[in-house]
Design a protein around this motif. Sequence first.
Motif: not given
Length: 71
Positions: A66-69, A32-38, A48-64
Amino acid sequence: MKKLFPLYGDKVSFDLTFSLVKGTAGVAPWKVGLFLGTSSTGRMVPLGVTLTQPMSKEAYLEIFRMFFKAH
């Protein structure tokens, strides 16, 4: 959460919690990933909140991406 980003998105942090959602037989656990502001008072604001299974550089880049898009 989308309405909060313009207000509190100046500083965004991301945290990925490992194995918070346990997998069943033959299924990997979900992360479970959380995007937090202050806020101006120093409180954490969920952006923002995300769920993910694969742990790769590509998975992290895709999460970011999608969040900023989305914002």
